[in-house]
Scaffold this motif. Structure first.
Motif, PDB file in Angstrom:
ATOM      1  N   VAL A 119     -21.012 -39.607  60.966  1.00  0.00           N
ATOM      2  CA  VAL A 119     -21.128 -38.772  59.765  1.00  0.00           C
ATOM      3  C   VAL A 119     -22.274 -39.258  58.874  1.00  0.00           C
ATOM      4  CG1 VAL A 119     -19.940 -38.100  57.637  1.00  0.00           C
ATOM      5  CG2 VAL A 119     -18.717 -38.054  59.811  1.00  0.00           C
ATOM      6  N   THR A 120     -22.325 -40.568  58.654  1.00  0.00           N
ATOM      7  CA  THR A 120     -23.407 -41.091  57.801  1.00  0.00           C
ATOM      8  C   THR A 120     -24.748 -41.071  58.525  1.00  0.00           C
ATOM      9  OG1 THR A 120     -22.757 -43.331  58.479  1.00  0.00           O
ATOM     10  CG2 THR A 120     -21.935 -42.527  56.348  1.00  0.00           C
ATOM     11  N   GLY A 121     -24.720 -41.258  59.841  1.00  0.00           N
ATOM     12  CA  GLY A 121     -25.964 -41.213  60.590  1.00  0.00           C
ATOM     13  C   GLY A 121     -26.627 -39.852  60.515  1.00  0.00           C
ATOM     14  N   LEU A 122     -25.858 -38.791  60.745  1.00  0.00           N
ATOM     15  CA  LEU A 122     -26.415 -37.447  60.680  1.00  0.00           C
ATOM     16  C   LEU A 122     -26.660 -37.023  59.238  1.00  0.00           C
ATOM     17  CD1 LEU A 122     -24.415 -35.834  63.586  1.00  0.00           C
ATOM     18  CD2 LEU A 122     -26.895 -36.064  63.437  1.00  0.00           C
ATOM     19  N   GLY A 123     -25.809 -37.508  58.326  1.00  0.00           N
ATOM     20  CA  GLY A 123     -26.085 -37.249  56.908  1.00  0.00           C
ATOM     21  C   GLY A 123     -27.405 -37.854  56.483  1.00  0.00           C
ATOM     22  N   GLY A 124     -27.673 -39.073  56.943  1.00  0.00           N
ATOM     23  CA  GLY A 124     -28.949 -39.713  56.641  1.00  0.00           C
ATOM     24  C   GLY A 124     -30.123 -38.960  57.240  1.00  0.00           C
ATOM     25  N   GLN A 125     -29.960 -38.442  58.461  1.00  0.00           N
ATOM     26  CA  GLN A 125     -31.021 -37.634  59.068  1.00  0.00           C
ATOM     27  C   GLN A 125     -31.304 -36.395  58.232  1.00  0.00           C
ATOM     28  OE1 GLN A 125     -31.021 -36.503  63.199  1.00  0.00           O
ATOM     29  NE2 GLN A 125     -30.039 -38.421  63.833  1.00  0.00           N
ATOM     30  N   ALA A 126     -30.235 -35.757  57.753  1.00  0.00           N
ATOM     31  CA  ALA A 126     -30.405 -34.554  56.941  1.00  0.00           C
ATOM     32  C   ALA A 126     -31.165 -34.859  55.653  1.00  0.00           C
ATOM     33  CB  ALA A 126     -29.043 -33.942  56.624  1.00  0.00           C
ATOM     34  N   LEU A 127     -30.819 -35.960  54.996  1.00  0.00           N
ATOM     35  CA  LEU A 127     -31.499 -36.328  53.755  1.00  0.00           C
ATOM     36  C   LEU A 127     -32.944 -36.728  54.023  1.00  0.00           C
ATOM     37  CD1 LEU A 127     -28.655 -38.323  51.975  1.00  0.00           C
ATOM     38  CD2 LEU A 127     -29.417 -35.995  51.476  1.00  0.00           C
ATOM     39  N   ALA A 128     -33.186 -37.437  55.110  1.00  0.00           N
ATOM     40  CA  ALA A 128     -34.551 -37.832  55.451  1.00  0.00           C
ATOM     41  C   ALA A 128     -35.413 -36.620  55.758  1.00  0.00           C
ATOM     42  CB  ALA A 128     -34.527 -38.785  56.646  1.00  0.00           C
ATOM     43  N   ALA A 129     -34.794 -35.550  56.246  1.00  0.00           N
ATOM     44  CA  ALA A 129     -35.529 -34.321  56.556  1.00  0.00           C
ATOM     45  C   ALA A 129     -35.796 -33.476  55.322  1.00  0.00           C
ATOM     46  CB  ALA A 129     -34.755 -33.503  57.582  1.00  0.00           C
ATOM     47  N   GLY A 130     -35.197 -33.849  54.185  1.00  0.00           N
ATOM     48  CA  GLY A 130     -35.476 -33.129  52.947  1.00  0.00           C
ATOM     49  C   GLY A 130     -34.298 -32.483  52.268  1.00  0.00           C
ATOM     50  N   ALA A 131     -33.103 -32.551  52.872  1.00  0.00           N
ATOM     51  CA  ALA A 131     -31.926 -32.008  52.189  1.00  0.00           C
ATOM     52  C   ALA A 131     -31.740 -32.713  50.850  1.00  0.00           C
ATOM     53  CB  ALA A 131     -30.679 -32.185  53.052  1.00  0.00           C
ATOM     54  N   HIS A 132     -31.231 -31.982  49.889  1.00  0.00           N
ATOM     55  CA  HIS A 132     -31.111 -32.498  48.523  1.00  0.00           C
ATOM     56  C   HIS A 132     -29.791 -33.202  48.255  1.00  0.00           C
ATOM     57  CE1 HIS A 132     -33.970 -29.088  48.421  1.00  0.00           C
ATOM     58  NE2 HIS A 132     -34.655 -29.922  47.682  1.00  0.00           N
ATOM     59  N   GLY A 133     -28.832 -33.047  49.168  1.00  0.00           N
ATOM     60  CA  GLY A 133     -27.550 -33.683  48.941  1.00  0.00           C
ATOM     61  C   GLY A 133     -26.628 -33.520  50.124  1.00  0.00           C
ATOM     62  N   LEU A 134     -25.460 -34.143  50.020  1.00  0.00           N
ATOM     63  CA  LEU A 134     -24.422 -34.069  51.040  1.00  0.00           C
ATOM     64  C   LEU A 134     -23.116 -33.622  50.390  1.00  0.00           C
ATOM     65  CD1 LEU A 134     -25.141 -37.423  52.924  1.00  0.00           C
ATOM     66  CD2 LEU A 134     -25.913 -35.113  53.566  1.00  0.00           C
ATOM     67  N   THR A 135     -22.400 -32.766  51.089  1.00  0.00           N
ATOM     68  CA  THR A 135     -21.126 -32.230  50.610  1.00  0.00           C
ATOM     69  C   THR A 135     -20.016 -32.604  51.578  1.00  0.00           C
ATOM     70  OG1 THR A 135     -22.094 -30.350  49.422  1.00  0.00           O
ATOM     71  CG2 THR A 135     -19.838 -30.079  50.199  1.00  0.00           C
ATOM     72  N   VAL A 136     -18.848 -32.923  51.034  1.00  0.00           N
ATOM     73  CA  VAL A 136     -17.653 -33.139  51.853  1.00  0.00           C
ATOM     74  C   VAL A 136     -16.462 -32.477  51.166  1.00  0.00           C
ATOM     75  CG1 VAL A 136     -18.464 -35.307  52.842  1.00  0.00           C
ATOM     76  CG2 VAL A 136     -17.110 -35.354  50.748  1.00  0.00           C
ATOM     77  N   HIS A 137     -15.481 -32.134  51.980  1.00  0.00           N
ATOM     78  CA  HIS A 137     -14.222 -31.583  51.462  1.00  0.00           C
ATOM     79  C   HIS A 137     -13.084 -32.364  52.117  1.00  0.00           C
ATOM     80  CE1 HIS A 137     -11.767 -27.749  50.321  1.00  0.00           C
ATOM     81  NE2 HIS A 137     -10.998 -28.828  50.325  1.00  0.00           N
ATOM     82  N   PRO A 138     -12.688 -33.481  51.509  1.00  0.00           N
ATOM     83  CA  PRO A 138     -11.629 -34.304  52.094  1.00  0.00           C
ATOM     84  C   PRO A 138     -10.252 -33.678  51.871  1.00  0.00           C
ATOM     85  CG  PRO A 138     -12.349 -35.255  50.016  1.00  0.00           C
ATOM     86  CD  PRO A 138     -13.223 -34.061  50.263  1.00  0.00           C
ATOM     87  N   ARG A 139      -9.672 -33.150  52.925  1.00  0.00           N
ATOM     88  CA  ARG A 139      -8.360 -32.534  52.802  1.00  0.00           C
ATOM     89  C   ARG A 139      -7.261 -33.585  52.989  1.00  0.00           C
ATOM     90  NH1 ARG A 139     -11.516 -28.092  54.358  1.00  0.00           N
ATOM     91  NH2 ARG A 139     -10.942 -26.200  53.208  1.00  0.00           N
ATOM     92  N   PRO A 140      -6.061 -33.300  52.499  1.00  0.00           N
ATOM     93  CA  PRO A 140      -4.996 -34.311  52.534  1.00  0.00           C
ATOM     94  C   PRO A 140      -4.695 -34.842  53.923  1.00  0.00           C
ATOM     95  CG  PRO A 140      -4.395 -32.528  51.041  1.00  0.00           C
ATOM     96  CD  PRO A 140      -5.654 -32.094  51.739  1.00  0.00           C
ATOM     97  N   ASP A 141      -4.827 -33.993  54.967  1.00  0.00           N
ATOM     98  CA  ASP A 141      -4.508 -34.456  56.320  1.00  0.00           C
ATOM     99  C   ASP A 141      -5.685 -35.155  56.996  1.00  0.00           C
ATOM    100  OD1 ASP A 141      -6.199 -32.354  56.919  1.00  0.00           O
ATOM    101  OD2 ASP A 141      -4.690 -31.151  57.969  1.00  0.00           O
ATOM    102  N   GLN A 142      -6.830 -35.230  56.302  1.00  0.00           N
ATOM    103  CA  GLN A 142      -8.028 -35.919  56.807  1.00  0.00           C
ATOM    104  C   GLN A 142      -8.434 -35.401  58.188  1.00  0.00           C
ATOM    105  OE1 GLN A 142      -8.411 -40.190  55.561  1.00  0.00           O
ATOM    106  NE2 GLN A 142      -6.187 -40.080  55.374  1.00  0.00           N
ATOM    107  N   ARG A 143      -8.289 -34.103  58.393  1.00  0.00           N
ATOM    108  CA  ARG A 143      -8.587 -33.553  59.723  1.00  0.00           C
ATOM    109  C   ARG A 143     -10.074 -33.524  60.046  1.00  0.00           C
ATOM    110  NH1 ARG A 143      -6.545 -29.140  56.790  1.00  0.00           N
ATOM    111  NH2 ARG A 143      -7.974 -27.389  56.430  1.00  0.00           N
ATOM    112  N   HIS A 144     -10.903 -33.654  59.046  1.00  0.00           N
ATOM    113  CA  HIS A 144     -12.337 -33.828  59.313  1.00  0.00           C
ATOM    114  C   HIS A 144     -12.841 -35.026  58.513  1.00  0.00           C
ATOM    115  CE1 HIS A 144     -12.348 -31.083  55.880  1.00  0.00           C
ATOM    116  NE2 HIS A 144     -11.973 -30.076  56.637  1.00  0.00           N
ATOM    117  N   ILE A 145     -13.282 -34.830  57.298  1.00  0.00           N
ATOM    118  CA  ILE A 145     -13.701 -35.978  56.483  1.00  0.00           C
ATOM    119  C   ILE A 145     -12.490 -36.870  56.190  1.00  0.00           C
ATOM    120  CG2 ILE A 145     -14.464 -36.628  54.165  1.00  0.00           C
ATOM    121  CD1 ILE A 145     -16.746 -35.894  55.991  1.00  0.00           C
TER     122      ILE A 145
END
Length: 254
Positions: free
Chosen positions: A30-56
């Motif tokens: 998650v952080t590796g690809l997030g870092g790639q996105a930011l290095a490519a010019g993305a302005h930020g990262l978004t997450v939606h941590p749900r109670p069951d932690q099924r993704h984040i």
């Protein structure tokens, strides 16, 4: 770079985390690809941590916070979620630049509607106040259905922005007549939001193909949060090239 009329891009990492969680393994990172996105010019990262932690997972948040602080200090961290006390404490522990409050039921697969600002005003106002005191920008998930009263009620909570739910717009990619109708409604909502001093974000099922028309109808669109479509494109083009494609669709020079 972000041009004056360009829209900022926040990359939603939920789909990447969902793929990771299919196995008890640390990839894709998650952080590796997030870092790639930011290095490519993305302005930020978004997450939606749900109670069951099924993704984040809750443990992802401090790692993403550290990634931004240590390597991309000009980027923003945006945390989305339904404002339970547990969620609020998670937010306060990780100090995102922006919090997007959504009216999700915990068992929902994904966000699919905005707040009922008349019904939920008394719930939202003290939460907005609590988080803004800590320096966070607050955005509220909203239906862009053209109802000006909705934007007035949203502004009365003290929020800084609304994020228009664009799922219906993204879902009518093969129906030009419905697409035009929804764009007109989103444009009317954006105009009303501006009149009440609200900044405008948007998110859900946005793509390289449908972003330009959305920007045309919402000239003041500040930020889009994109996960599913961007992650799908990254499987084909790679994360770096995909981010650049989305940045261009948002009006940014790349």
């Amino acid at each position: 770079m972000t041009d004056a009329a360009a829209t900022k891009l926040s990359v939603n990492l939920n789909a990447i985390a969902l793929l990771r969680n299919r196995r008890d393994l640390p990839w894709p990172s998650v952080t590796g690809l997030g870092g790639q996105a930011l290095a490519a010019g993305a302005h930020g990262l978004t997450v939606h941590p749900r109670p069951d932690q099924r993704h984040i997972r809750f443990s992802d948040l401090p790692e993403i916070r550290a990634l931004i602080d240590d390597q991309f200090p000009n980027a923003e961290f945006n945390i989305e979620g339904y404002p339970t006390e547990a969620f609020l404490q998670l937010v306060e522990a990780n100090q995102p630049e922006q919090v997007t409050l959504v009216p999700d039921d915990p068992v929902q697969a994904t966000s699919d509607h905005g707040w009922d600002f008349r019904r939920d005003h008394d719930l939202l106002k003290p939460i907005v106040t609590r988080l803004k005191k800590q320096g966070m920008r607050i955005s509220l998930f909203a239906d862009g259905d053209g109802d000006a009263d909705t934007m007035k009620l949203a502004a009365e909570t003290g929020a800084d922005r609304v994020e228009f739910y664009t799922g219906p717009y993204g879902g009518c990619y093969d129906n030009p007549k419905e697409e035009a109708k929804l764009l007109a409604a989103l444009g009317a909502s954006a105009e009303a939001a501006g009149e009440y001093g609200l900044g405008i974000n948007a998110g859900h099922d946005l793509t390289v193909e449908n972003l330009p028309a959305l920007k045309k109808h919402i000239p003041g669109l500040l930020e889009v949060s994109i996960g599913h479509g961007l992650t799908a494109d990254a499987l084909q083009y790679g994360m770096t090239e995909t981010v650049k494609r989305f940045l261009r669709a948002c009006g940014n020079s790349v």
